[in-house]
Motif scaffolding. Structure first.
Motif, mmCIF file in Angstrom:
data_model
loop_
_atom_site.group_PDB
_atom_site.id
_atom_site.type_symbol
_atom_site.label_atom_id
_atom_site.label_comp_id
_atom_site.label_asym_id
_atom_site.label_seq_id
_atom_site.Cartn_x
_atom_site.Cartn_y
_atom_site.Cartn_z
ATOM 1 N N CYS A 105 31.602 40.338 49.176
ATOM 2 C CA CYS A 105 32.227 39.469 48.187
ATOM 3 C C CYS A 105 33.469 40.102 47.593
ATOM 4 O O CYS A 105 34.450 39.424 47.285
ATOM 5 C CB CYS A 105 31.234 39.089 47.079
ATOM 6 S SG CYS A 105 31.001 40.314 45.781
ATOM 7 N N CYS A 106 33.470 41.434 47.454
ATOM 8 C CA CYS A 106 34.603 42.078 46.790
ATOM 9 C C CYS A 106 35.732 42.427 47.743
ATOM 10 O O CYS A 106 36.880 42.548 47.309
ATOM 11 C CB CYS A 106 34.127 43.302 46.015
ATOM 12 S SG CYS A 106 33.228 42.820 44.510
ATOM 13 N N VAL A 107 35.451 42.596 49.034
ATOM 14 C CA VAL A 107 36.546 42.649 50.002
ATOM 15 C C VAL A 107 37.304 41.330 49.957
ATOM 16 O O VAL A 107 38.545 41.294 49.936
ATOM 17 C CB VAL A 107 36.030 42.930 51.431
ATOM 18 C CG1 VAL A 107 37.154 42.738 52.445
ATOM 19 C CG2 VAL A 107 35.483 44.348 51.538
ATOM 20 N N ALA A 108 36.557 40.224 49.910
ATOM 21 C CA ALA A 108 37.183 38.904 49.821
ATOM 22 C C ALA A 108 37.900 38.714 48.488
ATOM 23 O O ALA A 108 39.021 38.206 48.425
ATOM 24 C CB ALA A 108 36.116 37.822 50.009
ATOM 25 N N MET A 109 37.264 39.147 47.412
ATOM 26 C CA MET A 109 37.809 38.965 46.071
ATOM 27 C C MET A 109 39.133 39.707 45.877
ATOM 28 O O MET A 109 40.023 39.258 45.148
ATOM 29 C CB MET A 109 36.779 39.458 45.052
ATOM 30 C CG MET A 109 37.043 39.090 43.617
ATOM 31 S SD MET A 109 35.764 39.818 42.528
ATOM 32 C CE MET A 109 34.293 38.978 43.111
ATOM 33 N N ILE A 134 32.824 48.007 44.110
ATOM 34 C CA ILE A 134 34.065 48.764 43.887
ATOM 35 C C ILE A 134 34.668 49.200 45.211
ATOM 36 O O ILE A 134 35.886 49.090 45.432
ATOM 37 C CB ILE A 134 33.783 49.986 42.993
ATOM 38 C CG1 ILE A 134 33.311 49.532 41.615
ATOM 39 C CG2 ILE A 134 35.030 50.857 42.853
ATOM 40 C CD1 ILE A 134 32.652 50.632 40.818
ATOM 41 N N LEU A 135 33.826 49.698 46.124
ATOM 42 C CA LEU A 135 34.315 50.071 47.448
ATOM 43 C C LEU A 135 34.883 48.853 48.173
ATOM 44 O O LEU A 135 35.878 48.961 48.888
ATOM 45 C CB LEU A 135 33.187 50.704 48.266
ATOM 46 C CG LEU A 135 32.687 52.060 47.765
ATOM 47 C CD1 LEU A 135 31.506 52.530 48.599
ATOM 48 C CD2 LEU A 135 33.801 53.098 47.811
ATOM 49 N N GLY A 136 34.249 47.697 47.965
ATOM 50 C CA GLY A 136 34.765 46.472 48.567
ATOM 51 C C GLY A 136 36.155 46.134 48.067
ATOM 52 O O GLY A 136 37.038 45.743 48.843
ATOM 53 N N MET A 137 36.378 46.294 46.756
ATOM 54 C CA MET A 137 37.706 46.044 46.203
ATOM 55 C C MET A 137 38.731 47.014 46.786
ATOM 56 O O MET A 137 39.858 46.624 47.130
ATOM 57 C CB MET A 137 37.668 46.170 44.679
ATOM 58 C CG MET A 137 36.865 45.102 43.968
ATOM 59 S SD MET A 137 37.587 43.446 44.088
ATOM 60 C CE MET A 137 39.083 43.654 43.122
ATOM 61 N N ALA A 138 38.346 48.288 46.890
ATOM 62 C CA ALA A 138 39.272 49.292 47.409
ATOM 63 C C ALA A 138 39.591 49.047 48.879
ATOM 64 O O ALA A 138 40.765 49.089 49.292
ATOM 65 C CB ALA A 138 38.684 50.690 47.211
ATOM 66 N N ILE A 139 38.556 48.779 49.679
ATOM 67 C CA ILE A 139 38.767 48.536 51.110
ATOM 68 C C ILE A 139 39.558 47.246 51.324
ATOM 69 O O ILE A 139 40.484 47.191 52.132
ATOM 70 C CB ILE A 139 37.413 48.464 51.837
ATOM 71 C CG1 ILE A 139 36.726 49.833 51.816
ATOM 72 C CG2 ILE A 139 37.596 47.986 53.283
ATOM 73 C CD1 ILE A 139 35.283 49.799 52.286
ATOM 74 N N GLY A 140 39.182 46.201 50.584
ATOM 75 C CA GLY A 140 39.831 44.907 50.769
ATOM 76 C C GLY A 140 41.301 44.919 50.415
ATOM 77 O O GLY A 140 42.126 44.310 51.099
ATOM 78 N N GLY A 141 41.652 45.611 49.323
ATOM 79 C CA GLY A 141 43.053 45.692 48.941
ATOM 80 C C GLY A 141 43.893 46.361 50.012
ATOM 81 O O GLY A 141 44.991 45.902 50.351
ATOM 82 N N TRP A 142 43.356 47.475 50.568
ATOM 83 C CA TRP A 142 44.070 48.164 51.645
ATOM 84 C C TRP A 142 44.106 47.324 52.912
ATOM 85 O O TRP A 142 45.144 47.206 53.577
ATOM 86 C CB TRP A 142 43.393 49.505 51.931
ATOM 87 C CG TRP A 142 43.899 50.139 53.201
ATOM 88 C CD1 TRP A 142 45.024 50.887 53.350
ATOM 89 C CD2 TRP A 142 43.303 50.034 54.505
ATOM 90 N NE1 TRP A 142 45.176 51.265 54.665
ATOM 91 C CE2 TRP A 142 44.130 50.743 55.395
ATOM 92 C CE3 TRP A 142 42.156 49.408 55.001
ATOM 93 C CZ2 TRP A 142 43.843 50.857 56.755
ATOM 94 C CZ3 TRP A 142 41.869 49.502 56.348
ATOM 95 C CH2 TRP A 142 42.706 50.224 57.214
ATOM 96 N N MET A 143 42.975 46.737 53.277
ATOM 97 C CA MET A 143 42.874 45.999 54.523
ATOM 98 C C MET A 143 43.830 44.808 54.562
ATOM 99 O O MET A 143 44.469 44.533 55.589
ATOM 100 C CB MET A 143 41.430 45.513 54.733
ATOM 101 C CG MET A 143 41.163 44.881 56.085
ATOM 102 S SD MET A 143 39.438 44.339 56.245
ATOM 103 C CE MET A 143 38.604 45.923 56.234
ATOM 104 N N SER A 144 43.962 44.102 53.432
ATOM 105 C CA SER A 144 44.863 42.948 53.390
ATOM 106 C C SER A 144 46.307 43.385 53.616
ATOM 107 O O SER A 144 47.069 42.705 54.325
ATOM 108 C CB SER A 144 44.728 42.234 52.042
ATOM 109 O OG SER A 144 43.437 41.691 51.885
#
Length: 410
Positions: free
Chosen positions: A235-239, A357-367
């Motif tokens: 959810c947070c990678v997406a968020m 939190i890891l999802g937010m960090a990974i998602g921001g970089w991945m995008s």
């Protein structure tokens, strides 16, 4: 109510005045302590210029803060399960205040990053996952509302501190601003933690679940924890896709930085509304259904970003996105408290929050990486939707397992 010996039994503190007092104090702690997540973003250009580093190196303090915040949620969460909330919160409040003062004295970006990771990030962690886990012990009928309201502290911090810090940093410099922040944290947060010294009701009652029995589910605690971690990561990678890149997206479309910043503010404001509303909904239909509904709506909002790229449309979609995603993360704490023992709440909530939190960090970089490969954010939005489907799939499995455990109706 009379006890077995005929004496009037003391009123339960659950859902009582003491519980609501703790909610007010917890919200204040979250709003003040949340500065640890936002200050480095505000002063990043000044830090980069003073230390003479490139943008990638200047971003290291934020990365270190996120890592400290993630680890702190688990370590502090485990500590509150053993000794209660106020002692770890008291110690980490001091760490947070001293961390800002120490950061003002650093002479390199490496020193600055280490202070942010070891002191500021860890200190901030006690004002989110561990805080809402502790508060959940004090509410039964209004647990969802209380947890969600306390979690809005991080969004309030993101609204207030970025508006306050520039006024000091702009005239006195970022180092003075950090000293001021450190002093504010010490003189406000330390006394506030002393107001939370009472033991949680489940500890006083010998390890119960704080007034509400654990709900049945056809999963082991480890299995449920694993699915919640997968859901939190997804959810947070997406968020993170709109939250981290909406300003850059608006620049690419020719709308400018100011318009993107306005849309980010709309997301945050709508997120506050969403968090409080989701608490009321969770108290009526449960945390699993509430989280699942928010996750589905988040996926639809991400999908709307692709065809609706007009200026007015983006404002509307950003509002929809904020209303969809704001209540998701607090629902993980509600689910943990509904389906797991109260004595394990701090550690288990901390693990799920670490995954988000890891999802937010990974998602921001991945995008950003996908944008560099394709030259467009369309594929990045599709990537976010795919991760959101992973989240929805995990939560459907949790929902199905909870339904299987319900007693059959005659």
């Amino acid at each position: 109510m009379l006890s077995a010996n005929g004496m009037r039994a003391p009123a339960s503190p659950i859902d009582g005045p003491q519980a609501w007092m703790r909610l007010v104090v917890s919200l204040a702690l979250g709003t003040i302590g949340g500065v640890g997540m936002w200050a480095v973003i505000v002063v990043l250009p000044a830090v980069q210029a003073e230390f003479g580093v490139d943008r990638a190196d200047a971003s290291l303090p934020y990365t270190a803060t996120m890592l400290g915040f993630a680890v702190g949620n688990v370590v502090i969460g485990r500590a509150i399960d053993r000794i209660g909330y106020w002692i770890p919160a008291f110690v980490t409040s001091i760490l947070l205040g001293l961390g800002f003062i120490a950061a003002s004295l650093t002479t390199s970006v490496l020193q600055f990053s280490l202070v942010h990771g070891l002191l500021i990030g860890v200190g901030t962690a006690s004002t989110f996952g561990p805080l809402i886990a502790d508060l959940s012990h004090w509410f039964d009928r209004r647990r969802g509302v209380a947890v969600s309201a306390a979690a809005t502290g991080s969004y309030l911090a993101g609204t207030l501190w970025p508006a306050v810090i520039p006024s000091v940093a702009g005239t006195e410099g970022w180092r003075t601003a950090y000293v001021v922040i450190g002093i504010i944290c010490l003189v406000t947060m330390v006394p506030l933690t002393l107001m939370l010294r009472a033991k949680p009701p489940h500890a006083e009652a010998g390890g119960g679940n704080g007034g509400r029995p654990v709900l049945p589910i056809a999963l082991s605690p480890a299995g449920l924890q694993a699915l919640l971690v997968v859901a939190g990561l997804g959810c947070c990678v997406a968020m993170s896709m709109p939250q981290v890149h909406i300003v850059a997206y608006c620049m690419d479309l020719g709308y400018g930085v100011a318009r993107g910043a306005d849309m980010l503010s709309i997301m945050m404001a709508a997120g506050i509304v969403s968090r409080v509303a989701s608490g009321f909904i969770a108290d009526r239909i449960g945390g699993i259904r509430t989280l699942l509904a928010g996750s589905v709506l988040q996926g639809l909002a991400l999908l709307f970003y692709i065809p609706f790229d007009g200026l007015a449309s983006l404002y509307v979609v950003s509002l929809i996105f904020g209303l969809s995603q704001g209540g998701i993360v607090p629902c993980y704490a509600v689910i943990v408290r509904e389906y797991m023992p109260a004595a394990e709440a701090g550690q288990r909530v901390g693990i799920v929050i670490m995954a988000t939190i890891l999802g937010m960090a990974i998602g921001g970089w991945m995008s950003g990486w996908i944008y560099d490969l394709t030259g467009s954010y369309s594929a990045a939005f599709l990537n976010g939707i795919a991760w959101n489907l992973l989240n929805v799939t995990a939560m459907v499995l949790v929902f199905w397992s909870a339904r299987r455990a319900l007693p059959a109706r005659s």
